[in-house]
Design an enzyme around this catalytic site. Structure first.
Site, PDB file in Angstrom:
ATOM      1  N   GLU A 199      -4.777  -8.344  -1.732  1.00 56.20           N
ATOM      2  CA  GLU A 199      -5.580  -8.493  -0.401  1.00 56.20           C
ATOM      3  C   GLU A 199      -6.879  -7.913  -0.360  1.00 56.20           C
ATOM      4  O   GLU A 199      -7.020  -7.006  -0.829  1.00 56.20           O
ATOM      5  CB  GLU A 199      -4.480  -7.444   0.424  1.00 56.20           C
ATOM      6  N   GLU A 238       0.842  -1.331   0.084  1.00 51.64           N
ATOM      7  CA  GLU A 238      -0.163  -0.032  -0.130  1.00 51.64           C
ATOM      8  C   GLU A 238       0.727   1.139  -0.010  1.00 51.64           C
ATOM      9  O   GLU A 238       0.505   2.151   0.670  1.00 51.64           O
ATOM     10  CB  GLU A 238      -0.864  -0.145   1.186  1.00 51.64           C
TER      11      GLU A 238
END
Length: 538
Positions: A319, A202
């Site tokens: 994810e 991220e």
């Protein structure tokens, strides 16, 4: 007789398609699943189901709830028999090791000159914790478990090492891969099998906590690829190079792809489209077809970005926990979440998403397994059925009759025919679903083959009804019909792990092929139709 059966079957299906009718107030309705089997519209990996293991320590809390327990890569009980059997049941299950704290993990290899200390909660630091460390004896234990369970491992590397983090949220400077290279060399020396090395978590686009520019990230990914090529010299197959492991941003991803054309194998993105775990309206979102449809934009945009870029990388969801900040107890670990999860698996596949990593295998409030006792949550069984029944080739499927039915279809896995997935988001209406096929192959091409290749066209399943072929059905419901239940029923029977920790057999019911697929209120049905073999599946 055979020809008559096929003509009648398809004619009846087409008639039903043109005469949709709602049941006369008795809580039932009719509808039709339309399947175009001329060509596949997408493809998934044979082992497309993936789950994650995270680094969060027990002190990780959200909204006053601490839901992680001892589910961290650093403290998970790898001797638990249910855990072992749950992973082995997939044969194989992809497991992605990573998450927020992966970018603060150092590896206690020979090059590490610092004490191997564990994460300590510190709200003044990025991500709320101090730096943590992976001891090599723990890496040995993890790999012993992975080998025993047959898992395929994707490891998320620390991509912040060596960078400077600024007050505006940006992280600058090149990635220092010295410590990562040391871990990878240790892994190769120990002959541990790694399916892929993923860079960072991220940090793309606007990032979460901090961000790295696309240009710099591309340069670092090239460094990873060169290093892996060097360390794995003479070893085949080499692990996949995977990045960037964050939320899709079209501009950032486009620049990244254009600079990693020859070296990137997999493009990973994350999904938490339901909002925060504290949201009181999670269930309404899950049951809202329009809300579910919204995520198609992300899949479509990434698919188109990959197609228009010179890269040969394929798309994975790296994810996805639905609701961020650890999910919500009795929602993201309960029966109702299988509506969201299976819809995501089905939708992502139609956009050529090859693998889908669920957050988590265990840990937080969105684990496939219960964090405390390791028993399977409902989504575990949903994932296992998907893995066993849905083949690599994705077919175009749509439903006519109500918007509350979500319909997906694939060529069957390791068997003849197709598998249809139907999800009923309605709380009171039973749907009687006919299956209709594209006429150019179902009525003409198939009949022509029937006369010359009769033995290949209709392969009788294990059972039949009065000479008619049967299909296999798997009906999933919640105990007592309660959406927040953590007990799943298959064809009316509770799914339980036995005293030895064995995962239960998932046995189908057999239904006369002339009957519609009956999808009860708030239920899910997988229907394996072995006697239909469209061109896409031949």
């Amino acid at each position: 007789m055979g020809l008559c059966f096929w003509v009648c079957f398809f004619w009846f299906s087409i008639i039903s398609a043109s005469s949709q009718s709602v049941g006369s107030g008795d809580g039932s309705a009719e509808g039709t699943v339309f399947i175009d089997g001329k060509a596949a519209i997408g493809k998934i990996d044979e082992d497309s189901v993936c789950a994650t293991l995270d680094w969060w320590p027990p002190e990780k809390c959200d909204y006053g709830t601490c839901s992680w327990g001892r589910a961290s890569l650093l403290n998970l009980d790898l001797n638990n028999n249910i855990l072992l059997n749950a992973v082995k049941a997939f044969s194989p299950l992809k497991i992605r090791l990573g998450g927020t704290l992966q970018d603060k993990v150092i590896y206690d290899t020979e090059d590490n000159k610092h004490p191997c200390t564990q994460f300590v909660k510190n709200t003044s630091q990025i991500f709320g914790f101090t730096q943590g460390c992976l001891p090599m004896h723990r890496w040995d234990e993890l790999n012993s478990f992975f080998k025993k369970s047959g898992a395929k491992i994707i490891f998320g590397l620390n991509a912040l090492n060596g960078r400077s983090i600024h007050s505006d949220g940006s992280a600058t400077g090149s990635w220092d891969y010295t410590n990562a290279e040391s871990l990878i060399r240790y892994t190769v020396e120990k002959n541990y099998s790694i399916h892929g090395w993923e860079l960072g978590n991220e940090l793309c686009g606007s990032g979460v906590g901090t961000r790295v520019s696309a240009n710099q990230y591309a340069s670092d990914t090239i460094s990873l690829q060169k290093m892996v090529q060097d360390v794995y010299k003479g070893i085949e197959p080499k692990p996949l190079i995977i990045a960037p492991g964050g939320f899709f941003d079209a501009k950032w991803f486009t620049e990244f792809f254009n600079k990693t054309t020859k070296i990137l194998d997999v493009a990973t993105h994350h999904i938490y489209n339901l909002g925060p775990g504290v949201d009181e309206h999670l269930v309404e979102k899950i049951l809202n077809p329009s809300y579910l449809d919204g995520e198609a934009n992300t899949f479509s945009s990434l698919h188109n970005t990959l197609k228009s870029s010179p890269t040969s990388a394929v798309a994975w969801v790296g994810e996805a926990g639905g609701a961020y900040n650890s999910g919500r107890n009795l929602v993201t670990n309960a029966f109702v979440f299988s509506f969201w999860y299976l819809d995501q698996l089905g939708m992502s596949a139609t956009y050529d998403t090859r693998t889908y990593c669920r957050q988590t295998l265990i840990g937080g409030n969105y684990g496939l397994l219960n964090t405390t006792n390791f028993l399977p949550n409902p989504d575990y069984y949903s994932a296992l059925l998907w893995h066993r029944l849905m083949g690599e080739h994705v077919l175009s499927a749509s439903f006519s009759g109500t918007k509350k039915i979500r319909a997906y279809a694939h060529c069957a896995k390791q068997s003849k025919g197709i598998t249809v997935l139907l999800i009923n988001l309605d709380d009171s209406t039973t749907i009687h679903a006919k299956v209709a096929f594209n006429s150019t192959w179902s009525l003409q091409h198939k009949h022509r083959r029937h006369r010359s290749h009769k033995s290949k066209l209709i392969k009788l399943p294990p059972r039949s009804f009065k000479g008619e072929t049967a299909r296999e059905e798997y009906h999933l419901t919640a105990e007592d019909g309660k959406l927040h239940s953590q007990t799943m029923l298959l064809n009316g029977e509770i799914l339980n792990v036995n005293s030895s920790g064995d995962i239960p057999n998932l046995e189908p019911s057999y239904v006369n092929s002339s009957e519609p697929i009956v999808v009860g209120p708030f239920s899910i049905v997988f229907a394996h139709i072995p006697y239909v073999e469209p061109p896409a599946c031949q």
